[in-house]
Design an enzyme around this catalytic site. Structure first.
Site, short mmCIF file in Angstrom:
data_model
loop_
_atom_site.label_atom_id
_atom_site.label_comp_id
_atom_site.label_asym_id
_atom_site.label_seq_id
_atom_site.Cartn_x
_atom_site.Cartn_y
_atom_site.Cartn_z
CG HIS A 153 -68.12 -101.94 -108.01
ND1 HIS A 153 -67.60 -102.07 -109.27
CD2 HIS A 153 -68.82 -100.78 -108.02
CE1 HIS A 153 -67.96 -101.05 -110.01
NE2 HIS A 153 -68.70 -100.24 -109.28
CG ASP A 361 -63.66 -111.17 -105.71
OD1 ASP A 361 -64.02 -109.99 -105.63
OD2 ASP A 361 -62.53 -111.51 -106.11
O1 F6P Z 1 -64.00 -103.69 -105.89
C1 F6P Z 1 -64.10 -103.07 -104.71
C2 F6P Z 1 -63.12 -101.92 -104.52
O2 F6P Z 1 -63.28 -101.34 -103.27
C3 F6P Z 1 -63.26 -100.82 -105.55
O3 F6P Z 1 -64.24 -99.89 -105.21
C4 F6P Z 1 -61.88 -100.27 -105.54
O4 F6P Z 1 -61.56 -99.56 -106.69
C5 F6P Z 1 -61.01 -101.51 -105.37
O5 F6P Z 1 -61.79 -102.39 -104.62
C6 F6P Z 1 -59.65 -101.20 -104.76
O6 F6P Z 1 -59.78 -100.78 -103.44
P1 F6P Z 1 -59.27 -99.41 -102.85
O7 F6P Z 1 -59.96 -98.31 -103.61
O8 F6P Z 1 -59.63 -99.46 -101.41
O9 F6P Z 1 -57.79 -99.37 -103.08
#
Ligand code: F6P
Length: 463
Positions: A153, A361
């Site tokens: 992602h 991003d």
């Molecule tokens: O988009 C990258 C990401 O790490 C996702 O996997 C995740 O849901 C989002 O950002 C939010 O981050 P976190 O799970 O560390 O709160």
């Protein structure tokens, strides 16, 4: 067709917080009798090594608990203090603690061991994101021969950044154990190809990466999206309208510039505030005419670099307020809190400018949601960073280099002045692009490639 198993660090939650990914995959999981698998969100002293299953709003979810130490090494440590900054080209913000790698691998092993008893012969396994790069290796060690796909992602790093990551050779070998690797953007496929080219024997001398064989792994870009039509509906829902009315009262005649981001250094928030400062400094006529609302829910706040970003931003917002505010006018509002999708959809629709300026991003779904929420008769303007994956899709946004705050300030001025017919023309094309790249189509096209084509859906050859 075999069942689908989705694996990710966070599993779908209940209520309006359920992310777009969960909503998009719910139907496919139900049709394919599949389930989601990942961390429970719980930290315990002595976790069971068996997954607990429950039904969450129509999705069957298998979860395992972790110890505090394992979770720290795997999540705050290796994933978010090494992989995240390196993949976002912020080596200056990486912290390298050798022992985190062991915790990262251990959690991947634990996940794989707990999933193993639930895998059937023809299941297709779809693993998400940088927390779980070694997952296929762990499953292969346990004898799993099913098709396994990986989707990243976040952006794929440049070679130099990759080489700065400890254990980069093992990690790349881990990636080669997947049948399909999906990236957000062509940019990422190119960065990966550059790395894969380095694997040819002639260029190997001196490279820390000894040949990793990717000949059995398919690699392609599958840009993720949102559900723009759902946002269009949500933006005129009663909950959204309530937020819009409140804001309209507060704004009066001022034009709203809106930013919505997790409080993360990759989002370019200090640069954004600086660009806004320049806009006000260079265009005295805009004072009292515009208002910046920055919504920034705190994220990963146990990590020092996140706390520092938060402190920097506090100081910058204070500076803008001190410099430009008057007893009866405030140039901006800064809200460190998360809002539900209906309120956000209302704010997106009201905003004259959607300001999405990450320094780097993977995709950036705020850009998609902003486009989906616009009023077709009077749409706002998207100002978008060239370094978001979304820039490959949204060519009709005003694209900016977020490091160049003069350029962003000028784009803001253009956006605020843009005539209605140009706004409409741009938005129509943006909306077409958002619909062509909806999250449903994303999942469909990825899974079409991952699922074996044979009539009997046979598993992939033994590797
Ligand atoms: O988009 C990258 C990401 O790490 C996702 O996997 C995740 O849901 C989002 O950002 C939010 O981050 P976190 O799970 O560390 O709160």
């Amino acid at each position: 067709m075999g069942r689908l198993i989705v694996v990710s660090n966070r599993t779908p939650g209940r209520g309006p917080a359920a992310g777009g990914l969960a909503v998009a995959l719910r139907k496919t999981l139900a049709e394919r009798d599949g389930f989601w698998f990942g961390w429970s969100g719980r930290l315990v002293d002595a976790p069971s090594n068996e997954a607990a299953f429950e039904d969450i709003e129509g999705i069957r979810v298998g979860k395992i608990d972790l110890t505090r130490d394992d979770h720290h090494a795997y999540y705050a440590g290796f994933s978010n203090s090494i992989l995240w900054p390196s993949f976002h080209l912020r080596l200056d913000l990486a912290t390298i603690e050798g022992h985190w790698y062991e915790g990262y691998r251990r959690v991947n092993t634990l996940f794989a061991q707990a999933l193993l008893p639930h895998i059937e012969e023809n299941d297709v396994i779809w693993v998400h994101d940088y927390h779980l790069i070694p997952f296929a290796t762990e499953l292969r060690h346990l004898g799993v021969r099913n098709r396994i796909g990986f989707y990243l992602h976040i952006p794929f790093p440049t070679l130099d950044a990759l080489y700065a990551i400890p254990h980069n050779t093992e990690l790349m070998r881990d990636l080669s154990r997947y049948d399909l690797i999906g990236f957000q953007a062509n940019r990422d496929v190119s960065a990966f190809a550059e790395f894969a080219d380095h694997q040819s024997p002639s260029t190997l001398s001196g490279s820390p990466l000894k040949s990793v064989d990717f000949s059995r792994t398919e690699v392609a870009a599958f840009p993720i999206g949102s559900d723009p039509e759902a946002f269009a509906k949500l933006a005129v829902s009663p909950a959204a309208t309530k937020m819009v009315r409140r804001m309209e009262r507060a704004l009066g005649d001022q034009s709203l510039i809106l930013g919505v981001d997790r409080l993360d250094y990759s989002k370019g928030l200090p640069q954004r505030v600086e660009a806004y400062e320049k806009l006000l400094a260079n265009n005295a006529n805009l004072r009292r005419q515009v208002h910046l609302l920055q919504v920034a829910p705190p994220s990963r706040d146990s990590i020092k670099e996140y706390q520092e970003t938060s402190d920097t931003l506090d100081a910058m917002v204070g500076r803008v307020m001190g410099h430009f505010a008057e007893p009866d006018w405030q140039p901006m509002t800064y809200v460190k809190r998360a809002y539900g999708q209906p309120s956000l959809a209302g704010l997106y629709r009201l905003a004259h400018v959607g300001l999405v300026t990450p320094l780097r991003d993977g995709m950036n779904l705020v850009a998609h949601e902003y486009v989906g929420s616009q009023d077709p008769d009077d749409p706002g303007v998207l100002v978008l960073s060239r370094f978001a994956g979304a820039a490959e899709i949204f060519e009709d946004a005003l694209l900016v280099n977020p490091f160049d705050t003069d350029e962003t300030a000028e784009a803001l001025r253009l956006a605020l002045d843009m005539p209605l017919d140009e706004r409409r023309r741009r938005w129509e094309r943006l909306m077409e692009a958002a619909m062509a790249h909806s999250v449903d189509r994303w999942a469909e096209s990825y899974l079409a490639r991952l699922t074996p084509n044979g009539p009997d859906g046979k598993p992939a050859p033994v590797r």
